[in-house]
Design a protein around this motif. Sequence first.
Motif, PDB file in Angstrom:
ATOM      1  N   VAL A 127     134.132  52.737 -37.638  1.00 38.06           N
ATOM      2  CA  VAL A 127     134.296  53.982 -38.382  1.00 38.06           C
ATOM      3  C   VAL A 127     134.618  53.588 -39.814  1.00 38.06           C
ATOM      4  O   VAL A 127     135.616  52.909 -40.061  1.00 38.06           O
ATOM      5  N   PHE A 128     133.760  53.986 -40.734  1.00 33.52           N
ATOM      6  CA  PHE A 128     133.952  53.664 -42.147  1.00 33.52           C
ATOM      7  C   PHE A 128     134.620  54.853 -42.828  1.00 33.52           C
ATOM      8  O   PHE A 128     134.185  55.992 -42.670  1.00 33.52           O
ATOM      9  N   SER A 129     135.691  54.563 -43.587  1.00 33.29           N
ATOM     10  CA  SER A 129     136.463  55.611 -44.250  1.00 33.29           C
ATOM     11  C   SER A 129     136.596  55.315 -45.735  1.00 33.29           C
ATOM     12  O   SER A 129     136.142  54.273 -46.217  1.00 33.29           O
ATOM     13  N   ASN A 130     137.275  56.238 -46.415  1.00 35.37           N
ATOM     14  CA  ASN A 130     137.504  56.104 -47.853  1.00 35.37           C
ATOM     15  C   ASN A 130     138.287  54.837 -48.170  1.00 35.37           C
ATOM     16  O   ASN A 130     138.922  54.244 -47.295  1.00 35.37           O
ATOM     17  N   ASP A 131     138.237  54.411 -49.394  1.00 33.45           N
ATOM     18  CA  ASP A 131     138.995  53.252 -49.889  1.00 33.45           C
ATOM     19  C   ASP A 131     138.718  51.966 -49.111  1.00 33.45           C
ATOM     20  O   ASP A 131     139.599  51.129 -48.931  1.00 33.45           O
ATOM     21  N   ASN A 132     137.487  51.809 -48.617  1.00 32.62           N
ATOM     22  CA  ASN A 132     137.047  50.597 -47.912  1.00 32.62           C
ATOM     23  C   ASN A 132     137.813  50.313 -46.626  1.00 32.62           C
ATOM     24  O   ASN A 132     137.947  49.163 -46.223  1.00 32.62           O
ATOM     25  N   TYR A 133     138.332  51.344 -45.964  1.00 29.01           N
ATOM     26  CA  TYR A 133     138.969  51.154 -44.664  1.00 29.01           C
ATOM     27  C   TYR A 133     137.912  51.176 -43.575  1.00 29.01           C
ATOM     28  O   TYR A 133     136.983  51.981 -43.603  1.00 29.01           O
ATOM     29  N   VAL A 134     138.063  50.271 -42.623  1.00 27.02           N
ATOM     30  CA  VAL A 134     137.162  50.186 -41.481  1.00 27.02           C
ATOM     31  C   VAL A 134     138.023  50.132 -40.226  1.00 27.02           C
ATOM     32  O   VAL A 134     138.944  49.324 -40.134  1.00 27.02           O
ATOM     33  N   SER A 135     137.718  51.012 -39.282  1.00 28.30           N
ATOM     34  CA  SER A 135     138.410  51.014 -37.999  1.00 28.30           C
ATOM     35  C   SER A 135     137.394  50.649 -36.926  1.00 28.30           C
ATOM     36  O   SER A 135     136.254  51.093 -36.961  1.00 28.30           O
ATOM     37  N   THR A 136     137.824  49.832 -35.965  1.00 24.62           N
ATOM     38  CA  THR A 136     136.903  49.307 -34.967  1.00 24.62           C
ATOM     39  C   THR A 136     137.452  49.520 -33.563  1.00 24.62           C
ATOM     40  O   THR A 136     138.628  49.260 -33.306  1.00 24.62           O
ATOM     41  N   PHE A 137     136.583  49.982 -32.675  1.00 27.83           N
ATOM     42  CA  PHE A 137     136.869  50.132 -31.251  1.00 27.83           C
ATOM     43  C   PHE A 137     135.909  49.237 -30.488  1.00 27.83           C
ATOM     44  O   PHE A 137     134.727  49.167 -30.827  1.00 27.83           O
ATOM     45  N   ALA A 138     136.385  48.587 -29.422  1.00 22.07           N
ATOM     46  CA  ALA A 138     135.475  47.880 -28.521  1.00 22.07           C
ATOM     47  C   ALA A 138     134.704  48.934 -27.740  1.00 22.07           C
ATOM     48  O   ALA A 138     135.231  50.005 -27.419  1.00 22.07           O
ATOM     49  N   LEU A 139     133.442  48.653 -27.446  1.00 23.54           N
ATOM     50  CA  LEU A 139     132.647  49.527 -26.589  1.00 23.54           C
ATOM     51  C   LEU A 139     132.491  48.836 -25.246  1.00 23.54           C
ATOM     52  O   LEU A 139     132.035  47.690 -25.179  1.00 23.54           O
ATOM     53  N   GLU A 140     132.882  49.528 -24.208  1.00 22.01           N
ATOM     54  CA  GLU A 140     132.827  48.976 -22.865  1.00 22.01           C
ATOM     55  C   GLU A 140     131.725  49.676 -22.084  1.00 22.01           C
ATOM     56  O   GLU A 140     131.663  50.900 -22.050  1.00 22.01           O
ATOM     57  N   LEU A 141     130.861  48.892 -21.457  1.00 22.93           N
ATOM     58  CA  LEU A 141     129.725  49.417 -20.695  1.00 22.93           C
ATOM     59  C   LEU A 141     130.081  49.440 -19.217  1.00 22.93           C
ATOM     60  O   LEU A 141     130.471  48.421 -18.647  1.00 22.93           O
ATOM     61  N   ASP A 142     129.945  50.618 -18.575  1.00 23.98           N
ATOM     62  CA  ASP A 142     130.222  50.691 -17.141  1.00 23.98           C
ATOM     63  C   ASP A 142     128.940  50.507 -16.329  1.00 23.98           C
ATOM     64  O   ASP A 142     127.852  50.335 -16.893  1.00 23.98           O
ATOM     65  N   GLU A 143     129.072  50.552 -15.021  1.00 22.12           N
ATOM     66  CA  GLU A 143     127.930  50.300 -14.136  1.00 22.12           C
ATOM     67  C   GLU A 143     126.867  51.391 -14.207  1.00 22.12           C
ATOM     68  O   GLU A 143     125.725  51.171 -13.810  1.00 22.12           O
ATOM     69  N   LYS A 144     127.204  52.563 -14.748  1.00 18.71           N
ATOM     70  CA  LYS A 144     126.236  53.662 -14.872  1.00 18.71           C
ATOM     71  C   LYS A 144     125.476  53.607 -16.197  1.00 18.71           C
ATOM     72  O   LYS A 144     124.646  54.460 -16.464  1.00 18.71           O
ATOM     73  N   GLY A 145     125.815  52.642 -17.045  1.00 21.68           N
ATOM     74  CA  GLY A 145     125.157  52.535 -18.342  1.00 21.68           C
ATOM     75  C   GLY A 145     125.813  53.372 -19.427  1.00 21.68           C
ATOM     76  O   GLY A 145     125.203  53.653 -20.454  1.00 21.68           O
ATOM     77  N   THR A 146     127.070  53.781 -19.219  1.00 23.74           N
ATOM     78  CA  THR A 146     127.807  54.584 -20.195  1.00 23.74           C
ATOM     79  C   THR A 146     128.729  53.684 -21.006  1.00 23.74           C
ATOM     80  O   THR A 146     129.470  52.876 -20.457  1.00 23.74           O
ATOM     81  N   TYR A 147     128.670  53.840 -22.323  1.00 19.85           N
ATOM     82  CA  TYR A 147     129.577  53.125 -23.227  1.00 19.85           C
ATOM     83  C   TYR A 147     130.776  54.019 -23.540  1.00 19.85           C
ATOM     84  O   TYR A 147     130.613  55.180 -23.912  1.00 19.85           O
ATOM     85  N   SER A 148     131.982  53.449 -23.407  1.00 14.90           N
ATOM     86  CA  SER A 148     133.209  54.155 -23.766  1.00 14.90           C
ATOM     87  C   SER A 148     133.986  53.307 -24.761  1.00 14.90           C
ATOM     88  O   SER A 148     133.917  52.077 -24.728  1.00 14.90           O
ATOM     89  N   THR A 149     134.740  53.984 -25.617  1.00 14.87           N
ATOM     90  CA  THR A 149     135.598  53.263 -26.552  1.00 14.87           C
ATOM     91  C   THR A 149     136.771  52.671 -25.799  1.00 14.87           C
ATOM     92  O   THR A 149     137.218  53.217 -24.788  1.00 14.87           O
ATOM     93  N   GLY A 150     137.264  51.557 -26.290  1.00 11.02           N
ATOM     94  CA  GLY A 150     138.414  50.908 -25.676  1.00 11.02           C
ATOM     95  C   GLY A 150     139.714  51.594 -26.044  1.00 11.02           C
ATOM     96  O   GLY A 150     139.738  52.576 -26.789  1.00 11.02           O
ATOM     97  N   ALA A 151     140.813  51.065 -25.524  1.00 13.31           N
ATOM     98  CA  ALA A 151     142.130  51.655 -25.735  1.00 13.31           C
ATOM     99  C   ALA A 151     142.713  51.319 -27.099  1.00 13.31           C
ATOM    100  O   ALA A 151     143.582  52.024 -27.582  1.00 13.31           O
ATOM    101  N   THR A 152     142.240  50.257 -27.731  1.00 14.53           N
ATOM    102  CA  THR A 152     142.838  49.779 -28.977  1.00 14.53           C
ATOM    103  C   THR A 152     141.912  50.028 -30.167  1.00 14.53           C
ATOM    104  O   THR A 152     140.714  49.770 -30.090  1.00 14.53           O
ATOM    105  N   MET A 153     142.505  50.515 -31.243  1.00 17.85           N
ATOM    106  CA  MET A 153     141.789  50.714 -32.506  1.00 17.85           C
ATOM    107  C   MET A 153     142.388  49.753 -33.518  1.00 17.85           C
ATOM    108  O   MET A 153     143.605  49.690 -33.676  1.00 17.85           O
ATOM    109  N   CYS A 154     141.526  48.985 -34.186  1.00 18.94           N
ATOM    110  CA  CYS A 154     141.967  48.058 -35.228  1.00 18.94           C
ATOM    111  C   CYS A 154     141.449  48.554 -36.570  1.00 18.94           C
ATOM    112  O   CYS A 154     140.246  48.775 -36.730  1.00 18.94           O
ATOM    113  N   THR A 155     142.355  48.713 -37.521  1.00 19.14           N
ATOM    114  CA  THR A 155     141.994  49.230 -38.842  1.00 19.14           C
ATOM    115  C   THR A 155     142.367  48.202 -39.894  1.00 19.14           C
ATOM    116  O   THR A 155     143.437  47.595 -39.833  1.00 19.14           O
TER     117      THR A 155
END
Length: 165
Positions: free
Chosen positions: A92-120
């Motif tokens: 996620v790109f935000s103002n003032d050059n901030y970037v927040s990142t979530f891991a994407l986890e793929l389940d057995e059905k082919g669905t991607y979900s965001t992880g529990a931790t956000m790093c900014t």
Amino acid sequence: MKKYLLSSLIAAVLLTSCEGNVRFNASTDHLPSVDEVSLTAVGMLEKESFVFTVSEVSFLNAFQAKARTLGLQLVPSSLKVIDVEGNKYLRVFSNDNYVSTFALELDEKGTYSTGATMCTSQTTFGEACLPNGMQCIKFVDEFGDTSEADCIRSTTLRDQLAFNN
């Protein structure tokens, strides 16, 4: 009097429609909305590619609300899926050059979900921090150089409990 009323109405409609075109990405507006950003299904694996299954606008709005609860006054502008060493991440790109990142986890059905931790982190070169389980690690590029950006980690109690189960 009627001319003035009609002119005001037309101006209001034009201002509202222009604001919508500038602020929102129309390509995902038809997709479902989300209220949370962590542990949320956001995409599908389709023909070996990531495809968003939620509205970008709703995700950015939910992200901004979560950032505020963390004391971060971020104004998100865009999303991007990146691939680092075979792992997918949602940036996620935000103002003032901030970037927040979530891991994407793929389940057995082919669905991607965001992880529990956000790093900014604040960065000018895109070398933002990456989540690694419940922690954030500094990005290391292909030359072995480590990002100089400071990492801000956020994991809510709800997210931590779900992650541990």
